[in-house]
Design a protein around this motif. Structure first.
Motif, PDB file in Angstrom:
ATOM      1  N   ILE A   3       0.743  -1.355   0.110  1.00  0.00           N
ATOM      2  CA  ILE A   3      -0.107   0.149  -0.029  1.00  0.00           C
ATOM      3  C   ILE A   3       1.037   1.234  -0.006  1.00  0.00           C
ATOM      4  N   ARG A  26      -6.859   0.178   1.833  1.00  0.00           N
ATOM      5  CA  ARG A  26      -6.333   1.658   2.053  1.00  0.00           C
ATOM      6  C   ARG A  26      -6.725   2.194   3.068  1.00  0.00           C
ATOM      7  N   ASP A  29      -5.541   0.784   6.252  1.00  0.00           N
ATOM      8  CA  ASP A  29      -3.893   1.362   6.533  1.00  0.00           C
ATOM      9  C   ASP A  29      -3.955   2.895   7.106  1.00  0.00           C
ATOM     10  N   VAL A 130     -10.003   8.798   0.840  1.00  0.00           N
ATOM     11  CA  VAL A 130      -9.961   7.445   0.388  1.00  0.00           C
ATOM     12  C   VAL A 130     -11.410   7.160   0.450  1.00  0.00           C
TER      13      VAL A 130
END
Ligand SMILES: C[S@@+](CC[C@H](N)C(=O)[O-])C[C@H]1O[C@@H](n2cnc3c(N)ncnc32)[C@H](O)[C@@H]1O
Length: 242
Positions: A3, A26, A29, A130
């Protein structure tokens, strides 16, 4: 899987509609590596986005500060805007101190998302968004029915629209999602009847949560306000999927 590391001071993270399994890699993360985790509550301790991401927050490797903001949900935008001003200033202080701040957003951050009000105030920082899976996509997946196909038209209406607007949208488009059903459920039921589309509508609430409800016979719904996390999907009957 590699990532890309987060380069941003402020990240709006979509956590999907309810099932933590729909948080993207993502998003996970960014949540796990944040110093500060901020989100909106409808009342103290009540945040759908925080609930969805709760399991991940327990797994975070380091100490994380949680920064909730209670935003009044009413038609007068003045009190809400005051909270967004305050939230932006509190978040800016953390950014200036070198902290990485994530803002948890239910569904997708920029689809009917309050995150937009913060982004506009903090956009001069290095920001990232995101995307998340929105409730309307979770709804069509739950029903296993396509939102749109081929030359069908598709529109998104809101329970905040007046009766005429909702009827007009239903008349003009093949597939219609009506968001923010909650308090407006009686008006939406009336609009569906006026547009002759009651039988084509499906009502869903708390999609992806343990208390998910799907009502395929909308005529059985009580004509009264429902929960905030609810929507209608309206799709042409008898369309062929070949
Ligand atoms: C402020 S908007 C947020 C939309 C969100 N950003 C998205 O991408 O779906 C809130 C509205 O989204 C819909 N919604 C969000 N999550 C939902 C869920 N789990 N089940 C049903 N409706 C949901 C409801 O119509 C609710 O009133």
């Amino acid at each position: 899987m590699k990532i890309e590391a987060c380069q941003s001071a402020f990240t709006g993270v979509g956590v999907g509609p309810g099932d933590p399994g729909l948080i993207t890699i993502r998003a996970a993360d960014r949540i796990l590596h944040a110093d500060v985790v901020s989100y909106i509550c409808s009342a103290p301790g009540r945040s759908q986005a925080r609930d969805i991401a709760g399991g991940l927050l327990e797994e975070a490797p380091g100490h994380q500060e949680e920064l909730p903001f209670v935003v009044p949900m009413n038609d007068d935008r003045t009190p809400a805007n005051r909270i967004y001003d305050l939230a932006a200033s509190d978040i800016q202080q953390r950014i200036d101190a070198g902290k990485r701040v994530v803002f948890l957003c239910e569904g997708d951050p920029l689809f009917f998302g309050s995150f937009a009000y913060l982004l506009i105030r903090l956009v001069h920082n290095r920001c990232e968004v995101v995307p998340g899976i929105s409730s309307m996509h979770a709804a069509s997946a739950a029903l296993q029915r396509p939102l749109t196909l081929l030359d069908e038209s598709f529109a998104v209406a809101s329970g905040r629209h007046d009766l005429g607007q909702i009827v007009q949208t239903l008349d003009a488009h093949d597939s219609v999602v009506i968001m923010k059903a909650g308090r407006s459920r009686p008006r939406i039921i009336e609009a569906l009847e006026r547009a002759g589309r009651t039988e084509e509508a499906v009502y869903l609430e708390y999609i992806g949560r343990d208390n998910q409800r799907v009502e395929t016979d909308v005529s059985r719904l009580p004509v009264e306000a429902g929960p905030y996390f609810s929507l209608f999907l309206v799709m042409r009957a008898g369309r062929a999927v070949k």
